[in-house]
Design a protein around this motif. Structure first.
Motif, short mmCIF file in Angstrom:
data_model
loop_
_atom_site.label_atom_id
_atom_site.label_comp_id
_atom_site.label_asym_id
_atom_site.label_seq_id
_atom_site.Cartn_x
_atom_site.Cartn_y
_atom_site.Cartn_z
N HIS A 219 0.87 -1.17 0.00
CA HIS A 219 0.00 0.00 0.00
C HIS A 219 0.91 1.23 0.00
N THR A 278 -6.24 3.05 -6.66
CA THR A 278 -6.34 2.32 -5.38
C THR A 278 -5.15 2.58 -4.47
N GLN A 280 -2.25 1.12 -4.70
CA GLN A 280 -1.64 -0.19 -4.43
C GLN A 280 -0.62 -0.54 -5.50
#
Length: 319
Positions: A219, A278, A280
């Motif tokens: 992340h 996202t 990510q």
């Protein structure tokens, strides 16, 4: 006692009939080494092994961990250098880690060392992805990490090859293992990737002979401020610029990863797949577990170690 001479170095392979030993002999064909092995009736003879270990320039250990430790203890000739392909010495003091691409100093350290530990197949991929990001300050040392990897069944060694190719496990598509979370490669990954926290490592065997795909999901909000997939990609690109054996796939998410794409080579391909929406990223590596993950890496390290033999210099202390 063997002398340090300007002719091809003598290599003794202890454990030449295992998966790594057999592949190593194939990869050494045409290389500037004189390879010696023991005849079948002497492979388990301690005296014959001890004599061979002390009568070469470089002893290559393709053995289980306990047997590798025993072999090292038998080497009392100070001119003999050791390359250990087992996991017995990968974090041991006095041993140089045999990943030349670790940093700019590592090739010279390997070339000068008397004791070199060949990296594991999974750690080669994980360390190659993580260590440059750690050195650049992009990846916190205490970040909790989960590493997933799938290897061909040759990663189980000769017994695994015989079990799959003999039909016993042929119907099994995938085997996830290591769920006791004590896989022997974890300390190696943690140590050489400079991690403060022990990563979770979930390995698996696929129903194909060789090749690894390893992935690490991240992340971006947990990384250094300003981290993006592009920044991580650029960091790896800078670290491996000019590398002969490690390549970085172009930025952007690949459609898919084939674990067998680099089989038969000593290359490794790294990928940073990111999603800006996202936040990510997935770090990915593909390599041959018998190539850059084992025998191919051993040949690369032997080429570095041979420099000191060929120039007639007595090896210095291990780094």
């Amino acid at each position: 006692m063997p002398s340090m001479r300007c002719m091809d170095p003598i290599l003794f392979i202890d454990g030449d009939q295992g998966t790594t030993g057999l592949d190593l002999q194939r990869r050494l064909l045409g290389q500037p080494f004189r390879v010696r092995t023991l005849p079948p009736e002497q492979r388990k003879d301690p005296d014959a092994r001890r004599d061979a270990l002390n009568g070469c320039d470089i002893a290559v250990l393709c053995l289980p961990d306990a047997a590798a430790r025993e072999a090292v203890a038998w080497v009392d000739n100070p001119a003999v250098r050791v390359l250990d392909a087992s996991s017995a010495h990968r974090t041991a003091p006095g041993w140089v880690y045999g990943l030349p691409e670790l940093d700019t100093r590592q090739p010279a350290c390997i070339a000068a060392a008397t004791r070199v530990s060949n990296p594991g197949c999974y750690p080669t991929a994980a360390v190659a992805l993580l260590r440059p990001l750690r050195d650049a300050g992009l990846l916190p040392a205490d970040l909790p990490l989960a590493i997933h990897a799938v290897s061909g069944y040759s990663g189980q060694g000769r017994a695994g090859v015989e079990r799959f190719e003999g039909g016993e496990a042929a119907a099994t598509a995938l085997q996830v293992y290591g769920l006791g979370l004590e896989h022997k490669h974890v300390p190696e990954i943690q140590h050489h990737a400079s991690l403060a926290e022990r990563p979770v490592f979930v390995p698996a065997y696929g129903n194909y002979r060789q090749g690894i795909v390893l992935t690490i999901a991240l992340h971006l909000r947990l990384l250094a401020p300003g981290s993006t997939a592009a920044r991580l990609h650029d960091c790896l690109a800078a670290h491996y610029a000019g590398s002969e054996f490690i390549e970085l796939q172009a930025a952007g998410a690949p459609g898919e990863l084939d674990p067998q794409a680099l089989n038969g080579t000593n290359r490794m391909r790294l990928t940073v797949a990111g999603n800006d929406r996202t936040g990510q990223v997935v770090l990915c590596a593909v390599l041959d577990n018998l190539g850059k993950g084992a025998a191919g890496a051993a040949v690369q390290n032997l080429a570095l170690m041979a420099r000191h033999v060929e120039t007639g210099r007595v090896p210095g202390p291990a780094g």
